[in-house]
Motif scaffolding. Sequence first.
Motif, PDB file in Angstrom:
ATOM      1  N   GLN A  85       0.873  -1.170  -0.194  1.00 11.60           N
ATOM      2  CA  GLN A  85       0.032  -0.101  -0.157  1.00 11.60           C
ATOM      3  C   GLN A  85       0.981   1.196   0.066  1.00 11.60           C
ATOM      4  O   GLN A  85       0.613   2.272  -0.757  1.00 11.60           O
ATOM      5  CB  GLN A  85      -0.793   0.090   1.211  1.00 11.60           C
ATOM      6  CG  GLN A  85      -1.758   1.301   1.313  1.00 11.60           C
ATOM      7  CD  GLN A  85      -2.352   1.501   2.792  1.00 11.60           C
ATOM      8  OE1 GLN A  85      -1.604   1.189   3.796  1.00 11.60           O
ATOM      9  NE2 GLN A  85      -3.667   1.868   2.718  1.00 11.60           N
ATOM     10  N   ASN A 142     -11.148  -1.939  -7.586  1.00  6.98           N
ATOM     11  CA  ASN A 142     -12.108  -2.343  -7.236  1.00  6.98           C
ATOM     12  C   ASN A 142     -12.687  -3.117  -8.380  1.00  6.98           C
ATOM     13  O   ASN A 142     -14.036  -3.284  -8.792  1.00  6.98           O
ATOM     14  CB  ASN A 142     -13.073  -1.219  -6.753  1.00  6.98           C
ATOM     15  CG  ASN A 142     -13.019  -0.800  -5.395  1.00  6.98           C
ATOM     16  OD1 ASN A 142     -12.413  -1.296  -4.645  1.00  6.98           O
ATOM     17  ND2 ASN A 142     -14.110   0.145  -5.065  1.00  6.98           N
ATOM     18  N   THR A 168     -12.355   4.002   0.380  1.00  7.27           N
ATOM     19  CA  THR A 168     -11.146   3.045   0.378  1.00  7.27           C
ATOM     20  C   THR A 168     -11.344   1.942  -1.010  1.00  7.27           C
ATOM     21  O   THR A 168     -12.468   1.484  -1.050  1.00  7.27           O
ATOM     22  CB  THR A 168     -11.005   2.236   1.510  1.00  7.27           C
ATOM     23  OG1 THR A 168     -10.867   3.264   2.696  1.00  7.27           O
ATOM     24  CG2 THR A 168      -9.938   1.322   1.416  1.00  7.27           C
ATOM     25  N   SER A 170      -9.883  -1.213  -3.574  1.00  5.87           N
ATOM     26  CA  SER A 170      -8.738  -2.373  -3.419  1.00  5.87           C
ATOM     27  C   SER A 170      -8.052  -2.238  -4.750  1.00  5.87           C
ATOM     28  O   SER A 170      -8.621  -1.859  -5.844  1.00  5.87           O
ATOM     29  CB  SER A 170      -9.601  -3.657  -3.256  1.00  5.87           C
ATOM     30  OG  SER A 170     -10.033  -4.114  -4.407  1.00  5.87           O
ATOM     31  N   ARG A 184      -5.532  -2.461   0.017  1.00  2.00           N
ATOM     32  CA  ARG A 184      -6.432  -1.314   0.422  1.00  2.00           C
ATOM     33  C   ARG A 184      -5.754   0.142   0.390  1.00  2.00           C
ATOM     34  O   ARG A 184      -4.903   0.326   1.040  1.00  2.00           O
ATOM     35  CB  ARG A 184      -7.208  -1.432   1.585  1.00  2.00           C
ATOM     36  CG  ARG A 184      -7.734  -2.898   1.809  1.00  2.00           C
ATOM     37  CD  ARG A 184      -9.122  -3.218   0.988  1.00  2.00           C
ATOM     38  NE  ARG A 184     -10.335  -2.270   1.343  1.00  2.00           N
ATOM     39  CZ  ARG A 184     -11.200  -2.108   0.784  1.00  2.00           C
ATOM     40  NH1 ARG A 184     -11.436  -2.642  -0.392  1.00  2.00           N
ATOM     41  NH2 ARG A 184     -12.427  -1.310   1.343  1.00  2.00           N
ATOM     42  N   VAL A 185      -6.295   1.103  -0.541  1.00  2.00           N
ATOM     43  CA  VAL A 185      -5.996   2.323  -0.801  1.00  2.00           C
ATOM     44  C   VAL A 185      -6.815   3.405  -0.333  1.00  2.00           C
ATOM     45  O   VAL A 185      -7.740   3.272  -1.230  1.00  2.00           O
ATOM     46  CB  VAL A 185      -5.185   2.607  -2.106  1.00  2.00           C
ATOM     47  CG1 VAL A 185      -4.580   3.987  -2.386  1.00  2.00           C
ATOM     48  CG2 VAL A 185      -4.123   1.335  -2.462  1.00  2.00           C
ATOM     49  N   PRO A 186      -6.458   4.704   0.373  1.00  2.00           N
ATOM     50  CA  PRO A 186      -7.799   5.488   0.580  1.00  2.00           C
ATOM     51  C   PRO A 186      -7.615   6.481  -0.700  1.00  2.00           C
ATOM     52  O   PRO A 186      -6.653   6.843  -1.288  1.00  2.00           O
ATOM     53  CB  PRO A 186      -7.168   6.038   1.920  1.00  2.00           C
ATOM     54  CG  PRO A 186      -5.697   5.817   1.721  1.00  2.00           C
ATOM     55  CD  PRO A 186      -5.333   4.525   1.259  1.00  2.00           C
TER      56      PRO A 186
END
Length: 333
Positions: A85, A142, A168, A170, A184-186
């Motif tokens: 991440q 996502n 968030t 993926s 998982r990336v914000p």
Amino acid sequence: MILSARACRTRGNPSLAPPASRTAAGLPPAAGLIPGCRGGYRLFRRPAVGWRAMLGRRLCALFAAAASAVLAAPPGERWAPAYSQASILNLASGLPELAPNTLAVIYGQDLSPIAASRIEAAPNAAILPTTLPGTGVTVKVNGILAAIEYASPQAVVFIVPPEFVAGTVSVVLTRNGVNGPTVRVPLQDHAPGLLPLESTWALARDAQTLDWRHADSPAAPGDEIVLYGTGWGQTLRRAVNLQPASQRTELRAREAVSVYLDGAEAPRDHILYAGASPGTAAIYELRFRLPAWTPADPEIRIAINGRLSQEGLRLRVDPTRAQPAEARARSTQ
């Protein structure tokens, strides 16, 4: 510039720490020139000519060196791509701050078997490719395939699909059927980054003459300049995944855009346009008139709804070249 020999020998660690610096990640402190993009990297539908070619060459400087192909997994090997991440960054700012419709880069190991760029695969594509020939690399956000701009063994540049909202998501990179970790990336509504010209200098051109602003051709107070960046958020005409912008369209948050010169906010009515850069994907432009009080070579930052672009980027300005008042008046007519 590429990773150190010691870093190149390190493999098999999927929880890669973020680069201690842009140099350690294969980038000079802010941009620098990196070989491997023949003819300048184009992010445009139509052939790059004039200022578009120059912009393409500057963008190329942000992409990883083709020489890093020595890090690729040999044919037949099934090493999984390794990244984390923390190694997914905004291409312009170098920070782990992303928004929808952002040029992003994944740093890692064994990401692609070869180096490839879109300029060679599809320089004038109306629909952007989701993989580049010979790489077998895709990136899903996502579950949605993202446009791939560049791929090499240690860096892959992709565009965060513009349809998302803050939250968030993926991200997973796949190389020839072998998945890397799903991380998982914000995403923020806005994660503004300004594209650098070289070292710590902002990529900017004169809005009237189209000349690029550099050491031999600095801007002056009263000039109208154009800045470029990524991660600025949604526009009034919504961007579409895999499609370059077909026309200028303002940011939805246009009224919340500010420009700071050495920390001092410039008058907001000096911002003449902030939105999509036509013919490009995930690139934004800001047209701005430098105030009369602009100091020499100021640090330049923009803010969108209070979220600031990276610090340390400066704009080439020579106050001794200030335009007479009548010339400034003509330039805005």
